[in-house]
Design a protein around this motif. Structure first.
Motif, PDB file in Angstrom:
ATOM      1  N   VAL A 231       0.838  -1.204   0.000  1.00  0.00           N
ATOM      2  CA  VAL A 231       0.000   0.000   0.000  1.00  0.00           C
ATOM      3  C   VAL A 231       0.870   1.249   0.000  1.00  0.00           C
ATOM      4  N   ALA A 232       1.883   1.280   0.855  1.00  0.00           N
ATOM      5  CA  ALA A 232       2.771   2.443   0.928  1.00  0.00           C
ATOM      6  C   ALA A 232       3.455   2.688  -0.417  1.00  0.00           C
ATOM      7  N   TYR A 233       3.869   1.621  -1.080  1.00  0.00           N
ATOM      8  CA  TYR A 233       4.528   1.771  -2.384  1.00  0.00           C
ATOM      9  C   TYR A 233       3.571   2.356  -3.415  1.00  0.00           C
ATOM     10  N   LEU A 234       2.371   1.834  -3.483  1.00  0.00           N
ATOM     11  CA  LEU A 234       1.400   2.351  -4.454  1.00  0.00           C
ATOM     12  C   LEU A 234       1.104   3.825  -4.202  1.00  0.00           C
ATOM     13  N   MET A 235       1.001   4.202  -2.939  1.00  0.00           N
ATOM     14  CA  MET A 235       0.731   5.595  -2.607  1.00  0.00           C
ATOM     15  C   MET A 235       1.871   6.500  -3.067  1.00  0.00           C
ATOM     16  N   ARG A 236       3.092   6.096  -2.787  1.00  0.00           N
ATOM     17  CA  ARG A 236       4.239   6.956  -3.078  1.00  0.00           C
ATOM     18  C   ARG A 236       4.640   6.926  -4.554  1.00  0.00           C
ATOM     19  N   ARG A 237       4.522   5.772  -5.202  1.00  0.00           N
ATOM     20  CA  ARG A 237       4.980   5.672  -6.596  1.00  0.00           C
ATOM     21  C   ARG A 237       3.964   6.252  -7.569  1.00  0.00           C
ATOM     22  N   PHE A 238       2.691   5.990  -7.313  1.00  0.00           N
ATOM     23  CA  PHE A 238       1.669   6.355  -8.285  1.00  0.00           C
ATOM     24  C   PHE A 238       0.719   7.439  -7.793  1.00  0.00           C
ATOM     25  N   GLY A 239       0.919   7.936  -6.577  1.00  0.00           N
ATOM     26  CA  GLY A 239       0.040   8.970  -6.071  1.00  0.00           C
ATOM     27  C   GLY A 239      -1.359   8.475  -5.760  1.00  0.00           C
ATOM     28  N   VAL A 240      -1.481   7.177  -5.518  1.00  0.00           N
ATOM     29  CA  VAL A 240      -2.789   6.581  -5.225  1.00  0.00           C
ATOM     30  C   VAL A 240      -3.161   6.885  -3.779  1.00  0.00           C
ATOM     31  N   GLY A 241      -4.443   7.189  -3.531  1.00  0.00           N
ATOM     32  CA  GLY A 241      -4.897   7.373  -2.165  1.00  0.00           C
ATOM     33  C   GLY A 241      -4.898   6.066  -1.404  1.00  0.00           C
ATOM     34  N   ALA A 242      -4.959   6.153  -0.089  1.00  0.00           N
ATOM     35  CA  ALA A 242      -4.878   4.958   0.748  1.00  0.00           C
ATOM     36  C   ALA A 242      -5.986   3.966   0.410  1.00  0.00           C
ATOM     37  N   GLU A 243      -7.193   4.454   0.168  1.00  0.00           N
ATOM     38  CA  GLU A 243      -8.306   3.546  -0.106  1.00  0.00           C
ATOM     39  C   GLU A 243      -8.088   2.760  -1.394  1.00  0.00           C
ATOM     40  N   GLY A 244      -7.655   3.452  -2.455  1.00  0.00           N
ATOM     41  CA  GLY A 244      -7.395   2.769  -3.713  1.00  0.00           C
ATOM     42  C   GLY A 244      -6.235   1.801  -3.615  1.00  0.00           C
ATOM     43  N   ALA A 245      -5.179   2.190  -2.880  1.00  0.00           N
ATOM     44  CA  ALA A 245      -4.027   1.307  -2.718  1.00  0.00           C
ATOM     45  C   ALA A 245      -4.398   0.057  -1.929  1.00  0.00           C
ATOM     46  N   LEU A 246      -5.236   0.221  -0.912  1.00  0.00           N
ATOM     47  CA  LEU A 246      -5.705  -0.937  -0.140  1.00  0.00           C
ATOM     48  C   LEU A 246      -6.499  -1.892  -1.022  1.00  0.00           C
ATOM     49  N   ALA A 247      -7.355  -1.343  -1.880  1.00  0.00           N
ATOM     50  CA  ALA A 247      -8.183  -2.176  -2.747  1.00  0.00           C
ATOM     51  C   ALA A 247      -7.320  -2.980  -3.715  1.00  0.00           C
ATOM     52  N   PRO A 271       0.516  10.848  -0.307  1.00  0.00           N
ATOM     53  CA  PRO A 271       0.741  10.258  -1.624  1.00  0.00           C
ATOM     54  C   PRO A 271       1.672  11.153  -2.436  1.00  0.00           C
ATOM     55  N   ALA A 272       2.577  10.539  -3.166  1.00  0.00           N
ATOM     56  CA  ALA A 272       3.482  11.312  -4.009  1.00  0.00           C
ATOM     57  C   ALA A 272       2.744  11.773  -5.245  1.00  0.00           C
ATOM     58  N   ILE A 273       3.286  12.795  -5.897  1.00  0.00           N
ATOM     59  CA  ILE A 273       2.736  13.245  -7.167  1.00  0.00           C
ATOM     60  C   ILE A 273       3.384  12.422  -8.255  1.00  0.00           C
ATOM     61  N   PRO A 274       2.622  11.642  -9.034  1.00  0.00           N
ATOM     62  CA  PRO A 274       3.228  10.792 -10.052  1.00  0.00           C
ATOM     63  C   PRO A 274       4.013  11.620 -11.065  1.00  0.00           C
ATOM     64  N   ALA A 275       5.135  11.077 -11.512  1.00  0.00           N
ATOM     65  CA  ALA A 275       5.933  11.755 -12.539  1.00  0.00           C
ATOM     66  C   ALA A 275       5.187  11.761 -13.859  1.00  0.00           C
ATOM     67  N   SER A 276       5.348  12.809 -14.622  1.00  0.00           N
ATOM     68  CA  SER A 276       4.698  12.883 -15.934  1.00  0.00           C
ATOM     69  C   SER A 276       5.373  11.919 -16.896  1.00  0.00           C
TER      70      SER A 276
END
Length: 279
Positions: A231-247, A271-276
């Motif tokens: 979950v932490a990786y998805l949040m930081r790498r892709f800027g996903v919120g906690a709820e979406g990363a958990l799902a 959440p990180a801002i995803p790179a363009s």
């Protein structure tokens, strides 16, 4: 001398090759560096940077500051990007230094599993926590694989991130083995610096992936610590919120963190801002 170090700025303690002035420089850097409100343990990083920037006998000043800061914040406050550069005789890496420190604090006695001295803890896990190997890729990034300890010896990933106790010997030759020790306990003092650990490890995994390296993340059962890191990786790498990363983690692994301490810490990770795509 200590009062002088607390009163004067770090830049005032130069030259600092003498042990007294080196101690004053280190203590001045510690006391004049603010403790961040978010992730307070980053005080260790900020202070060491400030200590080195004094100039002069930088290795001695930083060593003194690091010893004091380590006593305050713990080894978990040292970022992985720094730990990756640690090396020493005879071929020691960061995980070896942590192992030696734990041996000292335990007065040379391992725990019931043989940790941290036993070369290999897999036989212990096979005897006490038997389960078939489990390794599943994240849908958003198949280069990150989540699994249990029984799959760890068989992974072909470039980097293995162990969230549980492991043996003194690296799992596989030619693979980078990183220990990020988490205790599966929701008591507030069970995992000092927890939000920092999750964010820092997620950012390290993201950097490995950006370099084209595959990463296998595991704990014992892949039921709490492993999904938390996913979950932490998805949040930081892709800027996903906690709820979406958990799902997404639940869909891939069939588990979400049950440890409320972990869940609370995830809520403190921005959440990180995803790179363009262009950069």
């Amino acid at each position: 001398l200590i009062r002088q170090a607390e009163a004067d700025p770090p830049s005032g303690f130069k030259p600092n090759g003498y042990v007294v002035s080196a101690l004053q420089a280190a203590w001045s850097a510690i006391t004049h560096t603010p403790i961040p409100e978010e992730e307070p343990c980053r005080h260790l990083q900020d202070t060491l940077v400030a200590a080195v920037r004094i100039g002069g006998d930088t290795d001695t000043v930083a060593a003194i500051a690091g010893a004091l800061l380590g006593a305050r914040w713990g080894a978990s406050a040292v970022p992985l990007v720094w730990k990756r550069q640690l090396h020493g005789w005879p071929g020691y890496e960061a995980r070896d230094l942590v192992r030696l420190a734990v041996v000292v604090t335990r007065k040379g006695k391992p725990d019931s599993s043989g940790w941290p001295s036993a070369p290999d803890l897999l036989p212990y896990y096979e005897a006490h926590n038997p389960a078939p190997p489990k390794a599943v890729p994240l849908p958003s990034d198949p280069g990150v694989i989540l699994g249990n300890v029984h799959a760890a010896p068989h992974t072909d990933a470039d980097v293995i991130v162990s969230l549980c106790r492991m043996g003194a010997k690296a799992l596989r030759t030619g693979h980078r083995h990183v220990d990020v020790l988490l205790v599966d306990d929701d008591a507030p003092d069970a995992n000092p610096n927890l939000a920092f650990i999750l964010r820092d490890t997620a950012d390290a995994i993201a950097s490995w992936r950006q370099n084209g390296e595959t990463v296998f993340i595991h704990c014992v059962h892949a039921q709490s610590r492993t999904p938390t890191m996913g979950v932490a990786y998805l949040m930081r790498r892709f800027g996903v919120g906690a709820e979406g990363a958990l799902a997404e983690t639940k869909k891939a692994l069939g588990a979400v963190p049950w440890n409320q301490g972990f869940v609370e810490a995830l809520g403190r990770i921005p959440p990180a801002i995803p790179a363009s795509p262009s950069g």
